[in-house]
Design a protein around this motif. Structure first.
Motif, PDB file in Angstrom:
ATOM      1  N   SER A 197       7.172   5.612   0.543  1.00  0.00           N
ATOM      2  CA  SER A 197       5.960   4.614   0.915  1.00  0.00           C
ATOM      3  C   SER A 197       6.080   4.207   2.663  1.00  0.00           C
ATOM      4  CB  SER A 197       6.171   3.290   0.005  1.00  0.00           C
ATOM      5  OG  SER A 197       5.122   2.424   0.984  1.00  0.00           O
ATOM      6  N   ASP A 198       5.149   4.252   3.326  1.00  0.00           N
ATOM      7  CA  ASP A 198       5.077   3.617   4.496  1.00  0.00           C
ATOM      8  C   ASP A 198       5.510   2.115   4.613  1.00  0.00           C
ATOM      9  OD1 ASP A 198       3.005   2.530   3.843  1.00  0.00           O
ATOM     10  OD2 ASP A 198       1.490   3.726   5.504  1.00  0.00           O
ATOM     11  N   ARG A 199       5.476   1.380   3.499  1.00  0.00           N
ATOM     12  CA  ARG A 199       5.857   0.005   3.439  1.00  0.00           C
ATOM     13  C   ARG A 199       7.321  -0.210   3.537  1.00  0.00           C
ATOM     14  NH1 ARG A 199       3.130  -2.287  -1.513  1.00  0.00           N
ATOM     15  NH2 ARG A 199       3.972  -4.309  -0.815  1.00  0.00           N
ATOM     16  N   SER A 252      11.526  -3.946   0.222  1.00  0.00           N
ATOM     17  CA  SER A 252      10.994  -2.917   1.043  1.00  0.00           C
ATOM     18  C   SER A 252      11.337  -2.769   2.498  1.00  0.00           C
ATOM     19  CB  SER A 252       9.411  -3.243   0.867  1.00  0.00           C
ATOM     20  OG  SER A 252       9.105  -4.316   1.121  1.00  0.00           O
ATOM     21  N   LYS A 253      11.040  -3.867   3.409  1.00  0.00           N
ATOM     22  CA  LYS A 253      11.488  -4.001   4.656  1.00  0.00           C
ATOM     23  C   LYS A 253      12.819  -4.360   4.605  1.00  0.00           C
ATOM     24  CE  LYS A 253       7.431  -2.715   6.612  1.00  0.00           C
ATOM     25  NZ  LYS A 253       7.443  -1.407   7.184  1.00  0.00           N
ATOM     26  N   ARG A 270      15.738   9.213   0.323  1.00  0.00           N
ATOM     27  CA  ARG A 270      14.642   8.493  -0.353  1.00  0.00           C
ATOM     28  C   ARG A 270      14.931   8.702  -1.918  1.00  0.00           C
ATOM     29  NH1 ARG A 270      10.181   6.587   1.941  1.00  0.00           N
ATOM     30  NH2 ARG A 270      10.026   6.927   4.179  1.00  0.00           N
ATOM     31  N   TYR A 289       7.860   3.817  -5.312  1.00  0.00           N
ATOM     32  CA  TYR A 289       9.065   3.963  -4.182  1.00  0.00           C
ATOM     33  C   TYR A 289       9.909   5.166  -4.791  1.00  0.00           C
ATOM     34  CZ  TYR A 289       7.729  -0.358  -1.812  1.00  0.00           C
ATOM     35  OH  TYR A 289       7.142  -1.459  -1.363  1.00  0.00           O
TER      36      TYR A 289
END
Length: 350
Positions: free
Chosen positions: A52-54, A117-118, A14, A47
């Motif tokens: 983030s959980d996204r 993000s994803k 991260r 971020y």
């Protein structure tokens, strides 16, 4: 063409890292876009700071505000051709069949995947997106403007779709960052009377916003915001208040200045649990409607392009810096420390 490209990612730890990635090969219905500009969003900063959980599987190339030139078509990709200048919408995938998609609310599709993000985003030399996520850019539109269309679309979604503002209303936007300023400009384009408010650190942003036609640009540490709102509304309060900073004290301000039966549009992203000092009892006392607003829909994107192309909203002055990917740390610090207004990457810059 090289088989590898540079991309600024959140790595497995991260941490932000500029590393090499394979150049994407567009699959059926998708295209490859050579990125010309990519804007740093507050979400990217979050971020960087909080994760983030996204986020999807790491590493992932971040960045979701971008534009460029279509470089390659996947099989059955329709609606664009190689060489087209396009704004890249943030949607990588929606299911197209859930109850949200069925009514056009693709931004809250239960299976939605977004770029940056994803899936890999625009802080890279190339990005793969669905052909349906490409909006043609008018010849008159610069790549700097193209990179800001996503932010403007968020503002349009907030003040024209999830919440509707009108010409005879007073609209207050709390938070003069890029997203708040563009929400204010979207409300102004709807002929509302608009107040944009910030604090001492935002002085230069408020000055720029004033030159773009915002009616009132208020530094709350030097001026009485509530007194101005009450003066403009005969003591009733603002019809619509947009919270665009993601700061909990700002939400208290919104609760204080919105009229009875008024609307608060929540654009800013909060981090951490809500503090005890929030006066949430005012929601019931004043019959306030609080409307969440997330991202944007294709309708907002197209309206944003049209408004800029028609000269009804001027977004050029918001771009403070265009930087190369290798200088990402300086760029992120500029964006985070409010020393820049809108900071863009040019992946081709050496």
């Amino acid at each position: 063409m090289s088989e590898m490209m540079r991309g600024l990612c959140l790595n497995e730890d991260r941490q932000l890292e500029l590393r090499e990635f394979p150049v994407p090969e567009p699959k059926r219905g998708y295209v490859r876009v050579k990125v010309k500009r990519g804007g740093i969003c507050a979400t990217d900063l979050a971020y960087w700071k909080f994760g983030s959980d996204r986020l999807g599987e790491l590493p992932v190339i971040i960045g979701h505000e971008g534009c460029g030139v279509v470089d390659k078509l996947g099989e059955d990709a329709e609606g664009v051709k190689v060489g087209d200048r396009v704004v890249v919408m943030t949607t990588y995938k929606v299911c197209g069949k859930c109850r949200n998609c069925a009514v056009g609310n693709t931004n809250v599709c239960i299976e939605r995947l977004g770029i940056g993000s994803k899936k890999n985003g625009v802080f890279a030399e190339y990005v793969e997106v669905p052909a349906t996520s490409c909006i043609p850019m008018p010849d008159s539109m610069s790549f700097e403007e193209g990179a800001l269309i996503e932010v403007l679309a968020c503002g349009i979604h907030a003040v024209r779709e999830t919440t509707t503002t009108h010409a005879d209303e007073v609209v207050v936007v709390c938070g003069p960052g890029p997203i708040g300023t563009l929400a204010a400009l979207a409300a102004k384009a709807n002929n509302s009377t608009v107040i944009l408010t910030g604090i001492n650190q935002d002085k230069h942003r408020l000055e720029i916003a004033k030159t773009l036609g915002i009616d009132y640009c208020v530094n709350q540490q030097e001026e009485d915001l509530k007194a101005l709102v009450m003066d403009l509304t005969d003591g009733y309060g603002a019809d619509v208040v947009v919270e665009a900073s993601g700061a909990y004290p700002s939400l208290n301000t919104c609760l204080d200045i919105v009229k009875k039966t008024g609307t608060i549009s929540q654009m800013g992203v909060f981090h951490g649990p809500s503090p005890d000092y929030l006066d949430l009892g005012r929601i019931q006392e004043k019959e306030i409607r609080i409307q969440g607003t997330l991202s944007q829909k294709p309708t907002a994107w197209r309206r944003a392009v049209d408004l800029v192309a028609a000269g009804k909203i001027n977004i050029k002055p918001l771009v403070s810096d265009v930087m190369k990917l290798e200088d990402w740390e300086e760029a992120f610090n500029k964006a985070a420390n409010v020393t820049g207004f809108k900071v863009l990457f040019d992946p081709e810059m050496k």
